[in-house]
Design a protein around this motif. Structure first.
Motif, PDB file in Angstrom:
ATOM      1  N   UNK A 120      -7.235  -1.339 -10.801  1.00 44.59           N
ATOM      2  CA  UNK A 120      -8.235  -2.361 -10.491  1.00 44.59           C
ATOM      3  C   UNK A 120      -9.441  -1.842  -9.719  1.00 44.59           C
ATOM      4  N   UNK A 121      -9.581  -0.516  -9.621  1.00 42.61           N
ATOM      5  CA  UNK A 121     -10.699   0.082  -8.888  1.00 42.61           C
ATOM      6  C   UNK A 121     -11.890   0.263  -9.837  1.00 42.61           C
ATOM      7  N   UNK A 154       4.092   2.265  -1.304  1.00 46.43           N
ATOM      8  CA  UNK A 154       3.108   1.958  -2.336  1.00 46.43           C
ATOM      9  C   UNK A 154       3.777   1.521  -3.646  1.00 46.43           C
ATOM     10  N   UNK A 155       4.886   0.781  -3.529  1.00 42.33           N
ATOM     11  CA  UNK A 155       5.590   0.300  -4.722  1.00 42.33           C
ATOM     12  C   UNK A 155       5.607  -1.227  -4.723  1.00 42.33           C
ATOM     13  N   UNK A 156       6.143  -1.784  -5.793  1.00 46.34           N
ATOM     14  CA  UNK A 156       6.213  -3.233  -5.943  1.00 46.34           C
ATOM     15  C   UNK A 156       7.365  -3.817  -5.131  1.00 46.34           C
ATOM     16  N   UNK A 157       7.338  -5.125  -4.924  1.00 46.56           N
ATOM     17  CA  UNK A 157       8.329  -5.780  -4.060  1.00 46.56           C
ATOM     18  C   UNK A 157       9.759  -5.567  -4.544  1.00 46.56           C
ATOM     19  N   UNK A 179      -1.458  -4.526  -4.956  1.00 46.67           N
ATOM     20  CA  UNK A 179      -1.012  -3.939  -3.696  1.00 46.67           C
ATOM     21  C   UNK A 179      -2.137  -3.286  -2.896  1.00 46.67           C
ATOM     22  N   UNK A 180      -3.054  -2.631  -3.574  1.00 51.01           N
ATOM     23  CA  UNK A 180      -4.113  -1.890  -2.873  1.00 51.01           C
ATOM     24  C   UNK A 180      -4.873  -2.746  -1.863  1.00 51.01           C
ATOM     25  N   UNK A 181      -5.397  -3.922  -2.243  1.00 49.28           N
ATOM     26  CA  UNK A 181      -6.119  -4.727  -1.237  1.00 49.28           C
ATOM     27  C   UNK A 181      -5.223  -5.240  -0.119  1.00 49.28           C
ATOM     28  N   UNK A 212      -7.858   5.207  -0.013  1.00 47.95           N
ATOM     29  CA  UNK A 212      -7.870   4.909   1.422  1.00 47.95           C
ATOM     30  C   UNK A 212      -8.868   5.807   2.156  1.00 47.95           C
ATOM     31  N   UNK A 213      -8.989   7.061   1.736  1.00 44.65           N
ATOM     32  CA  UNK A 213      -9.997   7.941   2.321  1.00 44.65           C
ATOM     33  C   UNK A 213     -11.395   7.427   1.993  1.00 44.65           C
TER      34      UNK A 213
END
Length: 354
Positions: A120-121, A154-157, A179-181, A212-213
């Motif tokens: 989604x970036x 950084x994985x799904x629930x 997840x990213x946002x 993140x950087x």
């Protein structure tokens, strides 16, 4: 030109795999690398890997490759040589499954996508090559022992539900894109702190660490090779496993046990359990956690309605599915884990189970 796909019925393929008497290796690998013509490479890989009886799920894009595979041991040398002969994949790091069970896939799927991980970036100045620092198992253990270190899953629930590292922030998300946002929001105001993250095989962290950087976080680190590589290293080096429970994997095994800790419960009765299954009703296929007792009682299904449908002759099931739209108001299925039905409540309110 013929279409390079396997169109054999999945039940036939699964039965063939079950009866197979050869040894296989389950591996995963990925690399972010520029591939100008992924469609051409896709056909080249499919032809070779089919010939060697390799199975798996492989995604190609102009940004690289993401692969999870099952390779016959007798053909391992040919496979290894072929992959390393390609300039895109020379000196590829292969991560081997913890349990050594090669019966993880029953067919070969090679697809070309826009991205090897949907993120989604869409920011033009984002550089995915500017990744964070790698940590091996020993370094990761040392880093998360510091209470000032922020640990991110950084994985799904449904992955973190059955297994995770101590003190990890586990976003309540169904996809990497979602997840990213959530993680960015969680980290807000802590740009100067040490951040360490992990995922299954490393590919999501590779992209996330760069993102993140890009967002201003200065000390970003990620577990090299993910949980899969971590499990191998702690075994080889006799280190303490700070990951507890099961590592969720995206193949027929669904999970690899890392420690005997059970962190989750059966979604139907609440007993300690960390066995993921898919509902046996093909028009549902919900991913959920089910203990053996509930599996026996519910015939492997998630709800009484699915038990009823799964018991119908296959012709009647197909008739029910005709004309239905996935996730539409008239759909029998839930299809996606994000709907997360309360199975305990459904069973409690269903008089037929009394």
């Amino acid at each position: 030109m013929s279409i390079l796909v396997n169109r054999t019925d999945k039940n036939v393929l699964k039965q063939r795999l079950k009866e197979e008497n050869i040894k296989r290796k389950t591996i995963s690998f990925y690399r972010y690398v520029n591939i100008p013509e992924p469609n051409e490479l896709r056909n080249e890989l499919y032809k070779a890997w089919s010939e060697w009886n390799c199975f798996g799920r492989i995604y190609l894009a102009k940004e690289g490759i993401n692969a999870q595979m099952s390779v016959p041991e007798d053909n391992w040398e040919a496979f290894w040589n072929q992959v390393n002969s390609l300039p895109y994949f020379k000196d590829m790091l292969f991560k081997h499954a913890v349990d050594g069970n090669g019966k993880s896939f029953y067919k070969l799927i090679v697809k070309v996508r826009d991205k090897i991980v949907a993120d989604g970036i869409h920011e033009e100045n984002f550089d995915p090559a500017n990744t964070g620092s790698y940590l091996d198992a020993k370094g990761f253990n040392k880093a998360i022992e510091d209470e000032n270190t922020i640990v991110i899953d950084m994985r799904n629930h449904y992955e973190s539900e059955v297994g995770r590292f101590e003190r990890a922030f586990c976003p309540d998300a169904d996809t990497f894109r979602e997840e990213l946002p959530l993680v960015i929001d969680y980290l807000k105001g802590q740009e100067d702190k040490k951040v360490v993250m992990y995922c299954t095989g490393g590919i999501r962290c590779e992209k996330a660490s760069a993102y993140f950087k890009h967002k201003g976080f200065k000390d970003v680190n990620h577990l090299k090779g993910g949980i899969i590589q971590y499990a191998q290293e702690i075994k080889e080096q006799n280190l303490e496993s700070k990951f507890k429970g099961v590592n969720f994997v995206f193949d027929e095994r669904i999970g690899e046990r890392i420690t005997e800790d059970i962190l989750s419960e059966c979604h139907q009765c609440g007993k300690p359990c960390d066995t993921h299954v898919n509902c046996k009703n093909d028009d549902c296929h919900l991913l959920f956690i089910q203990c053996e007792e509930c599996s026996d009682k519910m015939n492997g299904c998630c709800t009484p309605e699915c038990v009823r449908i799964a018991a119908l002759p296959i012709e009647e099931q197909r008739e029910l599915r005709k004309g239905r739209v996935k996730n539409g108001p008239e759909c029998l299925s839930v299809y996606k884990s994000r709907l997360r039905p309360n199975l305990k409540e459904i069973l409690k309110n269903n008089l037929s189970l009394k």
